[in-house]
Write a protein that holds these residues in place. Structure first.
Motif, PDB file in Angstrom:
ATOM      1  N   CYS A 107      23.937   3.716   8.898  1.00  0.00           N
ATOM      2  CA  CYS A 107      24.764   5.320   9.040  1.00  0.00           C
ATOM      3  C   CYS A 107      25.973   4.326   7.651  1.00  0.00           C
ATOM      4  N   THR A 108      26.438   3.426   8.153  1.00  0.00           N
ATOM      5  CA  THR A 108      27.308   3.156   7.200  1.00  0.00           C
ATOM      6  C   THR A 108      27.556   2.080   6.593  1.00  0.00           C
ATOM      7  N   ILE A 109      27.942   2.053   5.283  1.00  0.00           N
ATOM      8  CA  ILE A 109      27.602   0.503   4.885  1.00  0.00           C
ATOM      9  C   ILE A 109      27.804  -0.393   5.638  1.00  0.00           C
ATOM     10  N   GLU A 110      29.338  -0.507   6.231  1.00  0.00           N
ATOM     11  CA  GLU A 110      30.040  -1.160   7.220  1.00  0.00           C
ATOM     12  C   GLU A 110      28.752  -1.562   8.654  1.00  0.00           C
ATOM     13  N   ASP A 111      27.839  -0.562   8.984  1.00  0.00           N
ATOM     14  CA  ASP A 111      26.544  -0.343   9.834  1.00  0.00           C
ATOM     15  C   ASP A 111      26.007  -1.247   9.123  1.00  0.00           C
ATOM     16  N   LEU A 112      25.542  -1.588   8.023  1.00  0.00           N
ATOM     17  CA  LEU A 112      24.279  -2.674   6.758  1.00  0.00           C
ATOM     18  C   LEU A 112      25.275  -3.733   7.395  1.00  0.00           C
ATOM     19  N   LEU A 113      26.193  -4.097   6.763  1.00  0.00           N
ATOM     20  CA  LEU A 113      26.834  -5.815   7.037  1.00  0.00           C
ATOM     21  C   LEU A 113      26.268  -5.854   7.939  1.00  0.00           C
ATOM     22  N   TYR A 114      26.539  -5.522   9.300  1.00  0.00           N
ATOM     23  CA  TYR A 114      26.745  -5.313  10.804  1.00  0.00           C
ATOM     24  C   TYR A 114      25.295  -5.464  11.144  1.00  0.00           C
ATOM     25  N   TYR A 115      24.854  -5.230  10.921  1.00  0.00           N
ATOM     26  CA  TYR A 115      22.866  -4.616  10.976  1.00  0.00           C
ATOM     27  C   TYR A 115      22.428  -6.322  10.785  1.00  0.00           C
ATOM     28  N   PHE A 116      22.158  -7.316  12.119  1.00  0.00           N
ATOM     29  CA  PHE A 116      21.811  -8.281  11.477  1.00  0.00           C
ATOM     30  C   PHE A 116      20.412  -8.744  12.028  1.00  0.00           C
ATOM     31  N   PRO A 117      20.079 -10.383  11.295  1.00  0.00           N
ATOM     32  CA  PRO A 117      18.307 -10.700  10.955  1.00  0.00           C
ATOM     33  C   PRO A 117      18.227 -10.646  13.103  1.00  0.00           C
ATOM     34  N   ARG A 118      17.072 -10.931  13.557  1.00  0.00           N
ATOM     35  CA  ARG A 118      16.135 -11.119  14.542  1.00  0.00           C
ATOM     36  C   ARG A 118      15.383 -12.666  14.728  1.00  0.00           C
ATOM     37  N   PRO A 178      16.015 -14.337   6.348  1.00  0.00           N
ATOM     38  CA  PRO A 178      15.673 -13.572   6.789  1.00  0.00           C
ATOM     39  C   PRO A 178      14.958 -13.052   7.775  1.00  0.00           C
ATOM     40  N   VAL A 179      14.342 -12.322   8.721  1.00  0.00           N
ATOM     41  CA  VAL A 179      13.385 -11.816   9.184  1.00  0.00           C
ATOM     42  C   VAL A 179      14.461 -10.440  10.302  1.00  0.00           C
ATOM     43  N   TYR A 180      14.612  -9.121   9.224  1.00  0.00           N
ATOM     44  CA  TYR A 180      15.119  -8.081   9.756  1.00  0.00           C
ATOM     45  C   TYR A 180      13.976  -7.472  10.788  1.00  0.00           C
ATOM     46  N   THR A 181      14.515  -6.675  12.048  1.00  0.00           N
ATOM     47  CA  THR A 181      13.850  -5.308  12.873  1.00  0.00           C
ATOM     48  C   THR A 181      13.860  -4.142  11.036  1.00  0.00           C
ATOM     49  N   LEU A 182      12.444  -3.844  11.073  1.00  0.00           N
ATOM     50  CA  LEU A 182      12.125  -3.131   9.983  1.00  0.00           C
ATOM     51  C   LEU A 182      12.423  -1.331   9.965  1.00  0.00           C
ATOM     52  N   PRO A 183      13.402  -0.970   9.638  1.00  0.00           N
ATOM     53  CA  PRO A 183      13.827   1.099   9.483  1.00  0.00           C
ATOM     54  C   PRO A 183      12.580   0.928   8.610  1.00  0.00           C
ATOM     55  N   GLN A 184      11.828   2.258   8.880  1.00  0.00           N
ATOM     56  CA  GLN A 184      10.533   2.872   8.714  1.00  0.00           C
ATOM     57  C   GLN A 184      10.596   2.519   6.865  1.00  0.00           C
ATOM     58  N   GLY A 185       9.608   2.562   6.157  1.00  0.00           N
ATOM     59  CA  GLY A 185       9.424   2.481   4.847  1.00  0.00           C
ATOM     60  C   GLY A 185      10.336   1.791   3.822  1.00  0.00           C
ATOM     61  N   PHE A 186      10.561   0.207   4.344  1.00  0.00           N
ATOM     62  CA  PHE A 186      10.857  -0.570   4.391  1.00  0.00           C
ATOM     63  C   PHE A 186       9.920  -1.982   4.213  1.00  0.00           C
ATOM     64  N   SER A 187      10.001  -2.836   3.833  1.00  0.00           N
ATOM     65  CA  SER A 187       9.736  -4.041   3.490  1.00  0.00           C
ATOM     66  C   SER A 187      10.534  -5.373   3.487  1.00  0.00           C
ATOM     67  N   GLN A 188      10.743  -6.160   4.393  1.00  0.00           N
ATOM     68  CA  GLN A 188      11.325  -7.668   4.410  1.00  0.00           C
ATOM     69  C   GLN A 188      11.894  -7.789   2.757  1.00  0.00           C
ATOM     70  N   ARG A 189      11.287  -8.226   2.082  1.00  0.00           N
ATOM     71  CA  ARG A 189      11.432  -8.462   1.091  1.00  0.00           C
ATOM     72  C   ARG A 189      12.137  -7.133   0.028  1.00  0.00           C
ATOM     73  N   SER A 190      12.122  -5.780   0.181  1.00  0.00           N
ATOM     74  CA  SER A 190      13.169  -4.955   0.156  1.00  0.00           C
ATOM     75  C   SER A 190      14.244  -4.374   0.760  1.00  0.00           C
ATOM     76  N   LEU A 191      14.560  -4.894   2.410  1.00  0.00           N
ATOM     77  CA  LEU A 191      15.271  -4.852   2.614  1.00  0.00           C
ATOM     78  C   LEU A 191      16.695  -5.790   2.754  1.00  0.00           C
ATOM     79  N   ARG A 192      15.998  -6.807   2.206  1.00  0.00           N
ATOM     80  CA  ARG A 192      16.749  -8.528   2.430  1.00  0.00           C
ATOM     81  C   ARG A 192      17.267  -7.656   0.433  1.00  0.00           C
ATOM     82  N   GLN A 193      17.194  -7.264  -0.120  1.00  0.00           N
ATOM     83  CA  GLN A 193      17.906  -6.362  -1.191  1.00  0.00           C
ATOM     84  C   GLN A 193      18.723  -5.545  -0.932  1.00  0.00           C
ATOM     85  N   VAL A 194      18.246  -5.045  -0.250  1.00  0.00           N
ATOM     86  CA  VAL A 194      19.365  -4.076   0.160  1.00  0.00           C
ATOM     87  C   VAL A 194      20.591  -4.472   0.664  1.00  0.00           C
TER      88      VAL A 194
END
Length: 454
Positions: free
Chosen positions: A27-38, A150-166
Motif C-alpha cells: 500500500c505504501t512506498i515502503e511496502d514496495l521496497l520490502y516486496y521481495f523477489p520470489r 529478480p522475478v516477482y509475484t506479479l500484481p494484476q496488470g504488470f509484467s516482470q519488466r514493468s514491475l522491475r522498472q517501478v
C-alpha cells in the motif's frame, strides 16, 4: 514524498494499479521496497539447449521457430499451446495448457527468455508451462539482460519488466533517504550490510553472494524486532514480584514415594528446573515440551503440590472436557492416598457441562479446593480463587494468546507451566513472543514404546 506515502503517487502507478498492489499487501512506498523477489534468474550465462537434461530447472534464451494451439483429443475444451524454440545449439519444445491466447504472442522469430523444468515426453525433451518473458529491441537493458534478474509475484496488470522498472524507480528516489535502524557498531560487530545496500542487493543483486548477505541482514533485523519485546518483557517480569514457594515438603515427597514407577532422569531434571523457578521471588513462565507418554502430567502434578503444600491453590486447564476428565481421574487416583495437614488433598473437576458448577465455584472461592482441573470453564469471569498460586495449561496451542493470559490473572502473579507435545512451529512463535523458559522431556519411561507420528 515520504516512504509512508501511498504507492499510487509513485511514477507509473496511479489509483488503478495501486489497487492491484493492495491485493498483495503493498500500500505504501515502503511496502514496495520490502516486496521481495520470489526467485532470481542468472542472465549473465544462459543454458544452451543442447546441454539441457531431464528433471532439471533451466533458464534459456531462444527464438520461436513455430507455434500452434489445438484442443486435446481427450477433452475438446482443454487447449494445448505448443512452440518450438531454438538457439544456436539446438531445439526444444515448450507446452502451455489452457492458455490458447499465447498463440497470438508466440510469433515466429520473437526472442524469449524461459524458465522451467525439462521433462522427457515421447523420447524428446520439453518444458511444460515454463515462465517466459519477451526480449524486445532493448536487449542491452541493464535491468533485464546481462545480470542476475529478480522475478516477482506479479500484481494484476504488470509484467516482470514493468514491475522491475517501478521498483528501480522507487529505489533510485528513496534509498538515499532511508534511515537504518541498526546502529553502525551493531552492523560492524555482526558483519552486516547497511539497509540501503541490503535492499538494493535483495532486489537487484550484483552477485548471489551479495544477495545472501542482504537476506542475512534483513533477517537479522526482523528477528531483532521480534526479540526486543521479549527482552523488555523479561525485564518487566523481573521487576514484578511473584510467589516464593517452599519447594521441599512432606506432601511432594509422599507423592513421589507413592508413584508405582521411578521418575526418569529427564523428569528429575525438569522438576529441578521448576523448583528453582518456584523458589525464586519472580513468577515462573515455563514451557514444558515432551512427546505423548513422556510424563508431563506427573511433573505438572508435583509442581501443583508444591503450591498446595504452601497454602496456595493450583489450577490445571485442558482444551477439551474428555482430556480434563482423563487428567482428573488420573491425578485424583494418584493423590487419593496422600494426607496433607490432617486431611486429603481436595481435587475438583470443573467443566461447562458440570451440574454442580455453582457449588464447585463457591468452594474454589472459599479455598476449599486445593487443585481444580477443568476446561475453558476456568476462564469464566464469575470464577474467582481464594489464593491461586500455580497454573498449568495443557496443549497450549489449542488456546488463544488471550485465553492463556486470563487464568493467571485470577491470582496474584502465580507461577505458570505451559505444556505441549507439538512445539514446532507454533511453540517457536510463543517462545519468541511469549517470554517462556523451556524445559524438555526427551526420555520415555522404561517399557514405553516410542511415539510414531504419521
Amino acid at each position: 514524498m515520504a516512504q509512508s506515502t501511498s504507492i499510487q503517487y509513485l511514477k507509473g502507478i496511479g489509483p488503478k494499479r495501486a489497487k492491484s498492489f493492495a491485493a498483495h499487501g503493498v500500500c505504501t512506498i515502503e511496502d514496495l521496497l520490502y516486496y521481495f523477489p520470489r526467485r532470481y534468474e542468472d542472465r549473465t550465462n544462459f543454458a544452451d539447449i543442447s546441454e539441457l537434461k531431464e528433471g532439471q530447472f533451466y533458464t534459456i534464451k531462444a527464438q520461436v521457430r513455430s507455434s500452434r494451439s489445438h484442443s486435446s483429443w481427450r477433452r475438446r475444451s482443454f487447449s494445448i499451446t505448443e512452440a518450438l524454440l531454438t538457439d544456436p545449439t539446438g531445439d526444444i519444445s515448450c507446452v502451455w495448457f489452457n492458455q490458447p491466447y499465447l498463440n497470438q504472442y508466440l510469433k515466429t522469430g520473437s526472442s524469449l527468455i524461459l524458465y522451467g523444468k525439462v521433462q522427457l515426453y515421447n523420447a524428446r525433451l520439453q518444458m511444460d508451462n515454463p515462465e517466459f518473458e519477451f526480449v524486445g529491441g532493448e536487449d542491452d537493458d541493464s535491468l533485464n539482460i546481462g545480470r542476475i534478474v529478480p522475478v516477482y509475484t506479479l500484481p494484476q496488470g504488470f509484467s516482470q519488466r514493468s514491475l522491475r522498472q517501478v521498483v528501480k524507480n522507487a529505489m533510485d528516489e528513496f534509498l538515499p533517504k532511508i534511515n537504518d535502524c541498526l546502529p553502525f557498531d551493531l552492523r560492524t560487530r555482526n558483519n552486516l550490510l547497511n539497509l540501503a545496500q541490503s535492499l538494493l542487493n535483495i532486489h537487484f543483486p550484483q552477485s548471489m553472494d551479495l544477495q545472501k548477505q542482504a537476506h542475512s541482514r534483513l533477517s537479522f533485523e526482523e528477528f531483532l524486532v521480534f526479540q526486543l519485546p521479549l527482552v523488555l518483557r523479561k525485564r518487566k517480569r523481573k521487576e514484578k514480584k511473584g510467589i516464593q514457594h517452599t519447594v521441599d515438603g512432606r506432601l511432594t515427597g509422599d507423592f513421589i514415594s507413592a508413584l508405582p514407577f521411578k521418575l526418569t532422569s529427564a523428569q528429575e531434571k525438569v522438576i529441578g528446573e521448576i523448583k528453582a523457578d518456584m523458589s525464586s521471588p519472580m513468577a515462573m513462565q515455563r514451557l514444558l515440551q515432551g512427546d505423548v507418554g513422556s510424563g508431563k502430567t506427573v511433573v505438572a502434578t508435583l509442581a501443583s503440590l508444591i503450591a498446595v503444600q504452601g497454602g496456595y491453590q493450583s489450577a490445571f486447564m485442558a482444551p477439551t472436557e474428555i482430556l480434563a476428565r482423563q487428567h482428573y481421574d488420573k491425578i485424583s487416583s494418584q493423590l487419593s492416598g496422600l494426607v496433607f495437614s490432617g486431611r486429603k488433598v481436595r481435587v475438583a473437576l470443573l467443566t461447562g457441562q458440570d451440574k454442580e458448577k455453582q457449588k464447585i465455584c463457591r468452594e474454589i472461592k472459599d479455598g476449599k479446593i486445593d487443585l481444580v482441573i477443568g476446561t475453558h470453564a476456568l476462564l469464566n469471569e464469575e470464577l474467582s480463587f481464594s489464593k491461586l498460586g500455580f497454573v498449568v495449561i495443557d496443549e497450549q496451542h489449542k488456546f488463544g494468546v488471550g485465553q492463556r493470559a486470563l487464568l493467571p490473572k485470577k491470582g496474584n502473579n502465580p507461577d505458570v507451566l505451559i505444556m505441549t507435545a507439538t512445539p514446532i512451529p507454533r511453540t517457536l512463535a510463543i517462545t519468541l513472543y511469549g517470554d517462556l523458559d523451556i524445559s524438555v522431556l526427551n526420555q520415555l519411561p522404561p517399557g514405553r514404546l516410542p511415539v510414531k507420528t504419521l
